[in-house]
Design a protein around this motif. Sequence first.
Motif, mmCIF file in Angstrom:
data_model
loop_
_atom_site.group_PDB
_atom_site.id
_atom_site.type_symbol
_atom_site.label_atom_id
_atom_site.label_comp_id
_atom_site.label_asym_id
_atom_site.label_seq_id
_atom_site.Cartn_x
_atom_site.Cartn_y
_atom_site.Cartn_z
ATOM 1 N N MET A 1 59.310 34.995 38.916
ATOM 2 C CA MET A 1 58.724 36.276 39.231
ATOM 3 C C MET A 1 59.378 36.805 40.500
ATOM 4 S SD MET A 1 54.768 37.268 40.153
ATOM 5 C CE MET A 1 54.182 35.884 39.301
ATOM 6 N N SER A 2 59.704 38.065 40.487
ATOM 7 C CA SER A 2 60.346 38.656 41.661
ATOM 8 C C SER A 2 59.331 38.885 42.767
ATOM 9 C CB SER A 2 60.996 39.990 41.275
ATOM 10 O OG SER A 2 59.999 40.967 41.033
ATOM 11 N N ARG A 3 59.833 39.124 43.960
ATOM 12 C CA ARG A 3 58.943 39.398 45.099
ATOM 13 C C ARG A 3 58.123 40.649 44.864
ATOM 14 N NH1 ARG A 3 63.055 37.923 49.855
ATOM 15 N NH2 ARG A 3 62.646 35.699 49.860
ATOM 16 N N ARG A 4 58.736 41.669 44.234
ATOM 17 C CA ARG A 4 58.026 42.918 43.983
ATOM 18 C C ARG A 4 56.808 42.649 43.103
ATOM 19 N NH1 ARG A 4 61.534 47.006 41.306
ATOM 20 N NH2 ARG A 4 61.226 45.700 39.526
ATOM 21 N N LYS A 5 56.999 41.915 42.016
ATOM 22 C CA LYS A 5 55.877 41.613 41.129
ATOM 23 C C LYS A 5 54.829 40.776 41.846
ATOM 24 C CE LYS A 5 58.211 42.062 36.714
ATOM 25 N NZ LYS A 5 58.621 41.383 35.498
ATOM 26 N N GLY A 6 55.256 39.866 42.691
ATOM 27 C CA GLY A 6 54.311 39.068 43.461
ATOM 28 C C GLY A 6 53.496 39.925 44.397
ATOM 29 N N ARG A 7 54.141 40.875 45.047
ATOM 30 C CA ARG A 7 53.452 41.797 45.964
ATOM 31 C C ARG A 7 52.471 42.679 45.201
ATOM 32 N NH1 ARG A 7 51.037 43.412 50.152
ATOM 33 N NH2 ARG A 7 51.574 45.431 50.997
ATOM 34 N N LEU A 8 52.891 43.202 44.054
ATOM 35 C CA LEU A 8 52.010 44.044 43.245
ATOM 36 C C LEU A 8 50.790 43.269 42.754
ATOM 37 C CD1 LEU A 8 54.574 46.102 41.152
ATOM 38 C CD2 LEU A 8 52.958 46.980 42.826
ATOM 39 N N ARG A 9 51.013 42.077 42.266
ATOM 40 C CA ARG A 9 49.898 41.257 41.782
ATOM 41 C C ARG A 9 48.932 40.925 42.922
ATOM 42 N NH1 ARG A 9 50.528 39.931 36.534
ATOM 43 N NH2 ARG A 9 52.637 39.873 35.719
ATOM 44 N N GLU A 10 49.465 40.702 44.103
ATOM 45 C CA GLU A 10 48.633 40.427 45.278
ATOM 46 C C GLU A 10 47.754 41.637 45.605
ATOM 47 O OE1 GLU A 10 49.674 40.210 49.928
ATOM 48 O OE2 GLU A 10 50.730 38.734 48.693
ATOM 49 N N ILE A 11 48.320 42.839 45.573
ATOM 50 C CA ILE A 11 47.562 44.056 45.854
ATOM 51 C C ILE A 11 46.477 44.257 44.802
ATOM 52 C CG2 ILE A 11 47.681 46.576 45.943
ATOM 53 C CD1 ILE A 11 50.511 46.228 47.188
ATOM 54 N N PHE A 12 46.823 44.102 43.519
ATOM 55 C CA PHE A 12 45.839 44.260 42.452
ATOM 56 C C PHE A 12 44.707 43.244 42.605
ATOM 57 C CE2 PHE A 12 49.018 46.780 40.232
ATOM 58 C CZ PHE A 12 48.233 47.720 39.588
ATOM 59 N N SER A 13 45.053 42.009 42.851
ATOM 60 C CA SER A 13 44.042 40.966 42.988
ATOM 61 C C SER A 13 43.096 41.260 44.147
ATOM 62 C CB SER A 13 44.724 39.609 43.190
ATOM 63 O OG SER A 13 43.760 38.606 43.340
ATOM 64 N N LYS A 14 43.647 41.610 45.282
ATOM 65 C CA LYS A 14 42.815 41.918 46.450
ATOM 66 C C LYS A 14 41.918 43.111 46.164
ATOM 67 C CE LYS A 14 42.810 43.268 51.243
ATOM 68 N NZ LYS A 14 43.569 43.743 52.378
ATOM 69 N N ALA A 15 42.469 44.155 45.561
ATOM 70 C CA ALA A 15 41.702 45.367 45.272
ATOM 71 C C ALA A 15 40.539 45.090 44.321
ATOM 72 C CB ALA A 15 42.619 46.435 44.685
ATOM 73 N N ILE A 16 40.786 44.313 43.289
ATOM 74 C CA ILE A 16 39.771 44.070 42.261
ATOM 75 C C ILE A 16 38.723 43.061 42.718
ATOM 76 C CG2 ILE A 16 39.407 43.124 39.944
ATOM 77 C CD1 ILE A 16 42.150 44.416 39.216
ATOM 78 N N TYR A 17 39.142 41.998 43.394
ATOM 79 C CA TYR A 17 38.223 40.915 43.703
ATOM 80 C C TYR A 17 37.706 40.887 45.134
ATOM 81 C CZ TYR A 17 39.911 39.329 39.219
ATOM 82 O OH TYR A 17 40.243 39.268 37.887
#
Length: 72
Positions: A1-17
């Motif tokens: 997984m690229s850094r960009r996808k890791g950063r995006l997933r981190e933002i989504f996870s934080k926002a949702i949970y």
Amino acid sequence: MSRRKGRLREIFSKAIYADDPNLYIVSYRDFNSIMDLPLLEFVRVSENFELIPLTRISSIRRENKILYQKGS
């Protein structure tokens, strides 16, 4: 997984949970235009990133602060 996808997933996870997902707006490329959707609506429309992959996201904002911008 690229850094960009890791950063995006981190933002989504934080926002949702860990935050209020209603404060987030996702901008994504839809053919020749940029569409803006609230985060939860984006997840629903994208069918959990199946129809709209992470690579089409151009930015994510929380209120007026840009958390992610493609190319940054």
